[in-house]
Design a protein around this motif. Structure first.
Motif, PDB file in Angstrom:
ATOM      1  N   LEU A 144     -45.768  -5.358 -17.479  1.00  0.00           N
ATOM      2  CA  LEU A 144     -46.498  -5.472 -16.217  1.00  0.00           C
ATOM      3  C   LEU A 144     -47.057  -4.105 -15.801  1.00  0.00           C
ATOM      4  O   LEU A 144     -48.218  -3.984 -15.393  1.00  0.00           O
ATOM      5  N   ALA A 145     -46.230  -3.068 -15.944  1.00  0.00           N
ATOM      6  CA  ALA A 145     -46.663  -1.705 -15.592  1.00  0.00           C
ATOM      7  C   ALA A 145     -47.826  -1.286 -16.483  1.00  0.00           C
ATOM      8  O   ALA A 145     -48.828  -0.739 -16.009  1.00  0.00           O
ATOM      9  N   ARG A 146     -47.695  -1.575 -17.760  1.00  0.00           N
ATOM     10  CA  ARG A 146     -48.744  -1.154 -18.696  1.00  0.00           C
ATOM     11  C   ARG A 146     -50.070  -1.832 -18.375  1.00  0.00           C
ATOM     12  O   ARG A 146     -51.135  -1.211 -18.405  1.00  0.00           O
ATOM     13  N   GLU A 147     -49.986  -3.122 -18.006  1.00  0.00           N
ATOM     14  CA  GLU A 147     -51.215  -3.840 -17.651  1.00  0.00           C
ATOM     15  C   GLU A 147     -51.898  -3.214 -16.436  1.00  0.00           C
ATOM     16  O   GLU A 147     -53.114  -3.091 -16.388  1.00  0.00           O
ATOM     17  N   ALA A 148     -51.082  -2.832 -15.455  1.00  0.00           N
ATOM     18  CA  ALA A 148     -51.653  -2.210 -14.251  1.00  0.00           C
ATOM     19  C   ALA A 148     -52.279  -0.861 -14.582  1.00  0.00           C
ATOM     20  O   ALA A 148     -53.334  -0.499 -14.055  1.00  0.00           O
ATOM     21  N   ILE A 155     -42.972  -0.791 -10.426  1.00  0.00           N
ATOM     22  CA  ILE A 155     -42.495  -2.157 -10.618  1.00  0.00           C
ATOM     23  C   ILE A 155     -41.065  -2.242 -10.087  1.00  0.00           C
ATOM     24  O   ILE A 155     -40.191  -1.463 -10.478  1.00  0.00           O
ATOM     25  N   ILE A 156     -40.837  -3.175  -9.168  1.00  0.00           N
ATOM     26  CA  ILE A 156     -39.513  -3.376  -8.596  1.00  0.00           C
ATOM     27  C   ILE A 156     -38.904  -4.610  -9.249  1.00  0.00           C
ATOM     28  O   ILE A 156     -39.320  -5.735  -8.976  1.00  0.00           O
ATOM     29  N   SER A 157     -37.928  -4.392 -10.117  1.00  0.00           N
ATOM     30  CA  SER A 157     -37.319  -5.524 -10.804  1.00  0.00           C
ATOM     31  C   SER A 157     -36.090  -5.998 -10.045  1.00  0.00           C
ATOM     32  O   SER A 157     -35.513  -5.276  -9.237  1.00  0.00           O
ATOM     33  N   HIS A 158     -35.707  -7.232 -10.338  1.00  0.00           N
ATOM     34  CA  HIS A 158     -34.550  -7.868  -9.723  1.00  0.00           C
ATOM     35  C   HIS A 158     -33.278  -7.063 -10.018  1.00  0.00           C
ATOM     36  O   HIS A 158     -33.117  -6.530 -11.108  1.00  0.00           O
ATOM     37  N   GLY A 159     -32.392  -6.983  -9.034  1.00  0.00           N
ATOM     38  CA  GLY A 159     -31.142  -6.249  -9.233  1.00  0.00           C
ATOM     39  C   GLY A 159     -30.319  -6.778 -10.397  1.00  0.00           C
ATOM     40  O   GLY A 159     -29.597  -6.020 -11.052  1.00  0.00           O
ATOM     41  N   SER A 160     -30.468  -8.044 -10.682  1.00  0.00           N
ATOM     42  CA  SER A 160     -29.670  -8.644 -11.761  1.00  0.00           C
ATOM     43  C   SER A 160     -30.375  -8.568 -13.121  1.00  0.00           C
ATOM     44  O   SER A 160     -29.975  -9.225 -14.075  1.00  0.00           O
ATOM     45  N   SER A 161     -31.429  -7.760 -13.195  1.00  0.00           N
ATOM     46  CA  SER A 161     -32.250  -7.693 -14.413  1.00  0.00           C
ATOM     47  C   SER A 161     -31.445  -7.354 -15.655  1.00  0.00           C
ATOM     48  O   SER A 161     -30.610  -6.455 -15.638  1.00  0.00           O
ATOM     49  N   GLN A 162     -31.750  -8.075 -16.733  1.00  0.00           N
ATOM     50  CA  GLN A 162     -31.208  -7.714 -18.031  1.00  0.00           C
ATOM     51  C   GLN A 162     -32.373  -7.276 -18.914  1.00  0.00           C
ATOM     52  O   GLN A 162     -33.500  -7.181 -18.446  1.00  0.00           O
ATOM     53  N   ALA A 163     -32.070  -6.998 -20.172  1.00  0.00           N
ATOM     54  CA  ALA A 163     -33.083  -6.396 -21.050  1.00  0.00           C
ATOM     55  C   ALA A 163     -34.447  -7.108 -21.036  1.00  0.00           C
ATOM     56  O   ALA A 163     -35.487  -6.439 -20.932  1.00  0.00           O
ATOM     57  N   PRO A 164     -34.498  -8.454 -21.108  1.00  0.00           N
ATOM     58  CA  PRO A 164     -35.825  -9.100 -21.154  1.00  0.00           C
ATOM     59  C   PRO A 164     -36.667  -8.836 -19.904  1.00  0.00           C
ATOM     60  O   PRO A 164     -37.894  -8.708 -19.986  1.00  0.00           O
ATOM     61  N   THR A 165     -35.998  -8.769 -18.743  1.00  0.00           N
ATOM     62  CA  THR A 165     -36.738  -8.497 -17.513  1.00  0.00           C
ATOM     63  C   THR A 165     -37.339  -7.100 -17.552  1.00  0.00           C
ATOM     64  O   THR A 165     -38.491  -6.892 -17.152  1.00  0.00           O
ATOM     65  N   ILE A 166     -36.539  -6.141 -18.010  1.00  0.00           N
ATOM     66  CA  ILE A 166     -37.033  -4.758 -18.077  1.00  0.00           C
ATOM     67  C   ILE A 166     -38.209  -4.673 -19.048  1.00  0.00           C
ATOM     68  O   ILE A 166     -39.235  -4.031 -18.764  1.00  0.00           O
ATOM     69  N   GLU A 179     -46.580  13.412 -14.948  1.00  0.00           N
ATOM     70  CA  GLU A 179     -45.881  13.430 -16.237  1.00  0.00           C
ATOM     71  C   GLU A 179     -45.527  12.005 -16.659  1.00  0.00           C
ATOM     72  O   GLU A 179     -45.047  11.764 -17.759  1.00  0.00           O
ATOM     73  N   ALA A 180     -45.708  11.055 -15.745  1.00  0.00           N
ATOM     74  CA  ALA A 180     -45.537   9.628 -16.074  1.00  0.00           C
ATOM     75  C   ALA A 180     -46.619   8.860 -15.325  1.00  0.00           C
ATOM     76  O   ALA A 180     -47.163   9.348 -14.333  1.00  0.00           O
ATOM     77  N   ASP A 181     -46.917   7.653 -15.824  1.00  0.00           N
ATOM     78  CA  ASP A 181     -47.970   6.842 -15.193  1.00  0.00           C
ATOM     79  C   ASP A 181     -47.409   5.732 -14.328  1.00  0.00           C
ATOM     80  O   ASP A 181     -48.144   5.116 -13.558  1.00  0.00           O
ATOM     81  N   ALA A 182     -46.125   5.446 -14.489  1.00  0.00           N
ATOM     82  CA  ALA A 182     -45.545   4.335 -13.724  1.00  0.00           C
ATOM     83  C   ALA A 182     -44.032   4.484 -13.647  1.00  0.00           C
ATOM     84  O   ALA A 182     -43.427   5.197 -14.441  1.00  0.00           O
ATOM     85  N   VAL A 183     -43.452   3.808 -12.669  1.00  0.00           N
ATOM     86  CA  VAL A 183     -41.992   3.753 -12.522  1.00  0.00           C
ATOM     87  C   VAL A 183     -41.566   2.285 -12.583  1.00  0.00           C
ATOM     88  O   VAL A 183     -42.202   1.426 -11.972  1.00  0.00           O
ATOM     89  N   VAL A 184     -40.478   2.041 -13.309  1.00  0.00           N
ATOM     90  CA  VAL A 184     -39.842   0.715 -13.304  1.00  0.00           C
ATOM     91  C   VAL A 184     -38.410   0.905 -12.828  1.00  0.00           C
ATOM     92  O   VAL A 184     -37.707   1.772 -13.339  1.00  0.00           O
ATOM     93  N   SER A 185     -37.981   0.116 -11.835  1.00  0.00           N
ATOM     94  CA  SER A 185     -36.604   0.220 -11.375  1.00  0.00           C
ATOM     95  C   SER A 185     -36.036  -1.134 -10.976  1.00  0.00           C
ATOM     96  O   SER A 185     -36.712  -1.933 -10.328  1.00  0.00           O
ATOM     97  N   ALA A 186     -34.788  -1.384 -11.348  1.00  0.00           N
ATOM     98  CA  ALA A 186     -34.068  -2.582 -10.907  1.00  0.00           C
ATOM     99  C   ALA A 186     -33.041  -2.201  -9.853  1.00  0.00           C
ATOM    100  O   ALA A 186     -32.148  -2.968  -9.524  1.00  0.00           O
ATOM    101  N   GLY A 187     -33.194  -1.001  -9.310  1.00  0.00           N
ATOM    102  CA  GLY A 187     -32.239  -0.521  -8.298  1.00  0.00           C
ATOM    103  C   GLY A 187     -32.553  -1.084  -6.915  1.00  0.00           C
ATOM    104  O   GLY A 187     -33.411  -1.961  -6.757  1.00  0.00           O
ATOM    105  N   HIS A 188     -31.859  -0.589  -5.918  1.00  0.00           N
ATOM    106  CA  HIS A 188     -32.021  -0.912  -4.501  1.00  0.00           C
ATOM    107  C   HIS A 188     -33.511  -0.981  -4.145  1.00  0.00           C
ATOM    108  O   HIS A 188     -34.204   0.038  -4.134  1.00  0.00           O
ATOM    109  N   SER A 189     -34.019  -2.174  -3.866  1.00  0.00           N
ATOM    110  CA  SER A 189     -35.474  -2.311  -3.725  1.00  0.00           C
ATOM    111  C   SER A 189     -36.006  -1.585  -2.493  1.00  0.00           C
ATOM    112  O   SER A 189     -37.107  -1.040  -2.514  1.00  0.00           O
TER     113      SER A 189
END
Lengths: 348, 348
Positions: free
Chosen positions: B316-320, B299-310, B97-107
């Motif tokens: 990045l996910a879309r490219e993959a 995609i595992i984003s930095h815990g301190s991610s703000q809007a631009p990182t997301i 139901e989705a093609d990718a996951v993006v998370s800035a949570g606990h890596s």
């Protein structure tokens, strides 16, 4: 030593710019640092290099034959060439005719020569190369070790590195209670590879080491740590990466400098500073790595060293001599051999 | 996928600035990147965060209960909280139901959830986190892997990382024959720790990997390599060090900026550029690490991610997804399972 003049043997034949740049740095060091320099190398070549600067002969030249080339396997080359400049320089220290060796030659050969000719300090299984780098906090450098002597380490080696770094930080850098960190991938004691996990436990138990916990990559230059320990593989990769950082920063700066008339003003004002910025990040500034754990002061300078690096390397050597770093490492091991404060022999 | 719209599940509850910044980045991504975003999290909290930006409800919200906290041990926490946002997000990918996951949570939790819910790709023993960094050559990024998933590695793991990095470089970064390097302490094949020595041999023998040799620390950002492999311990230390470099460069720049009237002109001209320089070095720019080797794009984003990182993480996910990276890794392993071009199963 202490009050007497420090005598530094310099391998005049080692490095990409030997002997010209080595000699230039040596001349300046003897003039400005109040040390006695012994230039080790081919008398004709070294003499000619000296005469380019001065008609007087202010430096003593100790004859040697040949040098260890970069492609050579250190141990066999050192054996095949007993009179190579690095061997002769080490022998001066062994015979107590010099207090330290500085070389920009084959770093593996410098290490091997130090081990073979001078031997290890009691209590140290593996000597380490320590690099002193500037941090974000001005005037507050950090010593990182090992940066290349030991690529596969056991926990007790890292514990010994931590101890030697502590002594160096205390007596040379003047930090009474240095903050010692273990390079790792997270702050928590549960983080890390097998080596880091086991080293963490040893460091926590060692009353001689003011261990404050794990240091992550971002902490290395933060100024929050005075001593950072790691194996020589990670340390070498990190040091070489750090050395390239000056170049990366400058490159980005150049690209990002504003264009147009206002930009040109900004650029012209900045240009003289670019050199100073680069210098601050350069290896020239820190002179070289200090080989800690052998029975003699040895500075291993970068192969590409020019005169300023050699000058700084001599200063680094003099600081280690004046502050009796080796004696202090040695005597503390002696003091504590009963209490076995360094747990290496049992746990590592 | 390819021509159809990519569907990206975003863990709205993960990270220091969740859900506000995560939602802000998600909204911009859906608007500008032509993807469909599924926001996974507490419906009320996430809904409220969305309404701060718009009265319409442009994003689909998938309900979840709770999140994995930074201090929690991943495996037990994931089991205890089956409806945690990261679990629900992974399940969306599993159910297609989705093609990718993006998370800035606990890596650690993101990795564990990916392994548990999606599983590994065939032929891959250990997934790796790849980080795409800019180099000195503009427009020529380098992918470094592993930057943290595996702290103790075997040679065959690194060989698999090299293979996955090659595929990524070819199909996402468009480098026909990427230059693959092994992070090491010297250029010569005789240099390195045990892991590097054995990996070097495997890479040299592998016809699927355009291996060009060892890369030293100074080569990482030089642009001379397109793919650099290392174990997750070294990679993590290096990545975090690199992330701090922007700050170090800026700090030195500030200190070194010329004083006085001319200095003030220089500073005023430069100031607007400082932000851009910092941005270029920031993790925000690369969005996060790509978890390669699991059966789904993560995609595992930095815990301190703000809007631009997301936002960049979604790109990045879309490219993959668009470049079918997973299929290509998978299919090449299938093609070559007879010829056993990836030697891991035997040698590592």
């Amino acid at each position: 030593m202490g009050s007497t003049q420090a005598r530094i043997a310099i391998d005049a034949m080692g490095g990409d710019h030997a002997p010209a740049e080595i000699v230039a740095g040596a001349l300046r060091a003897q003039e400005e640092l109040g040390v006695k320099i012994l230039l080790v190398g081919d008398p004709e070549e070294v003499g000619a290099a000296v005469r380019k600067h001065t008609s007087a002969s202010p430096l003593e030249i100790i004859p040697a034959e040949g040098t260890i080339e970069m492609g050579e396997e250190p141990l066999s080359a050192l054996r095949r060439k007993p009179k190579a400049s690095i061997n002769v320089a080490m022998d001066l220290v062994k015979r107590k005719e010099a207090d330290a060796v500085v070389s920009a030659g084959h770093s593996g050969a410098v290490m091997a020569a130090a081990l073979l000719r001078l031997g290890r300090l009691k209590g140290i299984d593996r000597p380490a190369i320590g690099a002193v780098l500037p941090t974000l906090i001005a005037g507050k450098p950090v010593i990182i070790l090992d940066v290349g002597a030991n690529v596969d380490c056991r926990p007790k080696f890292l514990e010994q590195f931590a101890f030697m770094g502590t002594v160096y930080s205390q007596y040379v850098l003047g930090i009474e209670t240095p903050k010692v960190g273990l390079l790792n991938i997270g702050e928590e004691s549960s983080k890390g590879n097998e080596l880091a996990l086991r080293t963490h436990q040893l460091l926590q138990k060692n009353p001689q080491i003011p261990f404050v916990g794990n240091a992550e990559g971002r902490d290395v230059l933060s100024g929050n740590f005075d001593v950072i320990v790691c194996d020589g593989f990670v340390g070498n990769v990190l040091l070489k990466f750090a050395e390239a950082v000056g170049e990366v920063a400058l490159q980005i700066l150049r690209e990002e400098l504003p264009q147009g008339v206002r930009g040109k003003i900004g650029t012209s004002v900045l240009k003289p500073n670019l050199r100073r910025i680069k210098q601050r990040m350069d290896h020239a500034e820190h002179g070289g790595g200090l080989l800690l754990g052998v029975d003699g002061v040895c500075i291993i300078s970068h192969g590409s060293s020019q005169a300023p690096t050699i000058f700084n390397a001599v200063r680094l050597a003099r600081e280690a001599i004046d502050n009796r770093v080796l004696d202090r490492i040695q005597s503390r091991y002696k003091e504590d051999s009963q209490t076995s404060a360094v747990s290496g022999q049992q746990d590592g």
